[in-house]
Scaffold this motif. Structure first.
Motif, PDB file in Angstrom:
ATOM      1  N   VAL A  25     -10.014   2.102   5.302  1.00  8.82           N
ATOM      2  CA  VAL A  25      -8.762   1.344   5.142  1.00  8.82           C
ATOM      3  C   VAL A  25      -8.962   0.221   4.138  1.00  8.82           C
ATOM      4  CG1 VAL A  25      -7.155  -0.241   6.312  1.00  8.82           C
ATOM      5  CG2 VAL A  25      -7.792   1.920   7.400  1.00  8.82           C
ATOM      6  N   LYS A  26     -10.077  -0.515   4.254  1.00  9.38           N
ATOM      7  CA  LYS A  26     -10.355  -1.627   3.334  1.00  9.38           C
ATOM      8  C   LYS A  26     -10.476  -1.131   1.894  1.00  9.38           C
ATOM      9  CE  LYS A  26     -10.432  -5.031   6.157  1.00  9.38           C
ATOM     10  NZ  LYS A  26      -9.291  -5.894   6.198  1.00  9.38           N
ATOM     11  N   GLU A  27     -11.162  -0.003   1.674  1.00 12.55           N
ATOM     12  CA  GLU A  27     -11.333   0.527   0.318  1.00 12.55           C
ATOM     13  C   GLU A  27      -9.997   0.967  -0.273  1.00 12.55           C
ATOM     14  OE1 GLU A  27     -14.373   3.546   0.274  1.00 12.55           O
ATOM     15  OE2 GLU A  27     -15.937   2.129   0.860  1.00 12.55           O
ATOM     16  N   LEU A  28      -9.165   1.565   0.553  1.00 12.98           N
ATOM     17  CA  LEU A  28      -7.845   1.985   0.063  1.00 12.98           C
ATOM     18  C   LEU A  28      -6.985   0.768  -0.281  1.00 12.98           C
ATOM     19  CD1 LEU A  28      -7.082   5.003   2.428  1.00 12.98           C
ATOM     20  CD2 LEU A  28      -7.500   5.102  -0.036  1.00 12.98           C
ATOM     21  N   GLN A  29      -7.073  -0.293   0.518  1.00 12.37           N
ATOM     22  CA  GLN A  29      -6.305  -1.505   0.224  1.00 12.37           C
ATOM     23  C   GLN A  29      -6.795  -2.139  -1.071  1.00 12.37           C
ATOM     24  OE1 GLN A  29      -6.813  -3.644   3.967  1.00 12.37           O
ATOM     25  NE2 GLN A  29      -4.658  -3.244   4.506  1.00 12.37           N
ATOM     26  N   PHE A  79      -3.426   0.371  -2.175  1.00 15.49           N
ATOM     27  CA  PHE A  79      -2.570   0.818  -1.071  1.00 15.49           C
ATOM     28  C   PHE A  79      -2.221  -0.393  -0.223  1.00 15.49           C
ATOM     29  CE2 PHE A  79      -4.458   4.755  -2.314  1.00 15.49           C
ATOM     30  CZ  PHE A  79      -3.677   5.781  -1.819  1.00 15.49           C
ATOM     31  N   GLU A 122      -1.322  -1.897   3.614  1.00 18.41           N
ATOM     32  CA  GLU A 122      -2.013  -1.630   4.887  1.00 18.41           C
ATOM     33  C   GLU A 122      -1.456  -0.392   5.595  1.00 18.41           C
ATOM     34  OE1 GLU A 122      -3.304  -3.831   9.045  1.00 18.41           O
ATOM     35  OE2 GLU A 122      -2.188  -4.967   7.556  1.00 18.41           O
ATOM     36  N   GLN A 178       0.109   2.245   4.322  1.00 20.16           N
ATOM     37  CA  GLN A 178      -0.273   3.463   3.587  1.00 20.16           C
ATOM     38  C   GLN A 178      -1.755   3.790   3.831  1.00 20.16           C
ATOM     39  OE1 GLN A 178       0.776   2.092  -0.345  1.00 20.16           O
ATOM     40  NE2 GLN A 178       2.581   3.466  -0.427  1.00 20.16           N
ATOM     41  N   ALA A 179      -2.595   2.788   3.744  1.00 23.20           N
ATOM     42  CA  ALA A 179      -4.026   3.002   3.933  1.00 23.20           C
ATOM     43  C   ALA A 179      -4.314   3.527   5.328  1.00 23.20           C
ATOM     44  CB  ALA A 179      -4.791   1.706   3.682  1.00 23.20           C
ATOM     45  N   GLU A 180      -3.670   2.951   6.342  1.00 21.92           N
ATOM     46  CA  GLU A 180      -3.893   3.404   7.715  1.00 21.92           C
ATOM     47  C   GLU A 180      -3.385   4.828   7.920  1.00 21.92           C
ATOM     48  OE1 GLU A 180      -2.245   0.446  10.323  1.00 21.92           O
ATOM     49  OE2 GLU A 180      -3.899  -0.960   9.930  1.00 21.92           O
ATOM     50  N   VAL A 240      -5.941   7.177   6.255  1.00 22.80           N
ATOM     51  CA  VAL A 240      -7.186   7.216   7.034  1.00 22.80           C
ATOM     52  C   VAL A 240      -6.965   7.957   8.350  1.00 22.80           C
ATOM     53  CG1 VAL A 240      -8.840   5.769   8.284  1.00 22.80           C
ATOM     54  CG2 VAL A 240      -8.179   5.182   5.951  1.00 22.80           C
TER      55      VAL A 240
END
Length: 115
Positions: free
Chosen positions: A12-16, A20, A22, A24-26, A29
């Motif tokens: 999630v952190k890498e996507l943010q 992305f 939060e 979208q990232a979640e 993932v």
């Protein structure tokens, strides 16, 4: 069965960090986590499964191919037997004709001898 470890928090952190938000990232993932969390079968587990006695009675593709080849060979054998039988019929007919002709000559000769 084998499970693959997946660090969802880090993902999630890498996507943010890549842009992305939060939510979208979640969502990404979560989807990946579901796919990765499925159990995978190892080669040894497959071999163990295949070697189970209750599965030994099932025919493989190779077994079926072998049976088909045997059937084709039997068809050829039957065809050859039909040819052999026809040849024997011809020989038997010829021998029976000669025997009947010989018997006829003998009967005529005996009739003439006693006539």
């Amino acid at each position: 069965m084998v499970s693959i470890a997946f660090d969802t928090h880090r993902a999630v952190k890498e996507l943010q960090e890549a842009g992305f938000d939060e939510a979208q990232a979640e969502a990404v993932v979560s989807t990946l986590g579901k796919a990765v969390s499925r159990d995978f079968v190892t080669k040894s587990e497959i071999q163990d499964l295949v070697s189970r006695p209750e599965l030994q009675d099932f025919a493989t593709k190779a077994d079926i191919a072998e049976v088909k080849a045997d059937i084709e060979q039997l068809k050829m054998d039957v065809a050859q037997l039909k040819i052999d039988i026809a040849a024997l019929e011809t020989r038997l007919t010829t021998k029976m004709g000669v025997a009947i002709a010989s018997a006829t000559v003998v009967i005529i000769a005996v009739q003439q001898l006693f006539a």
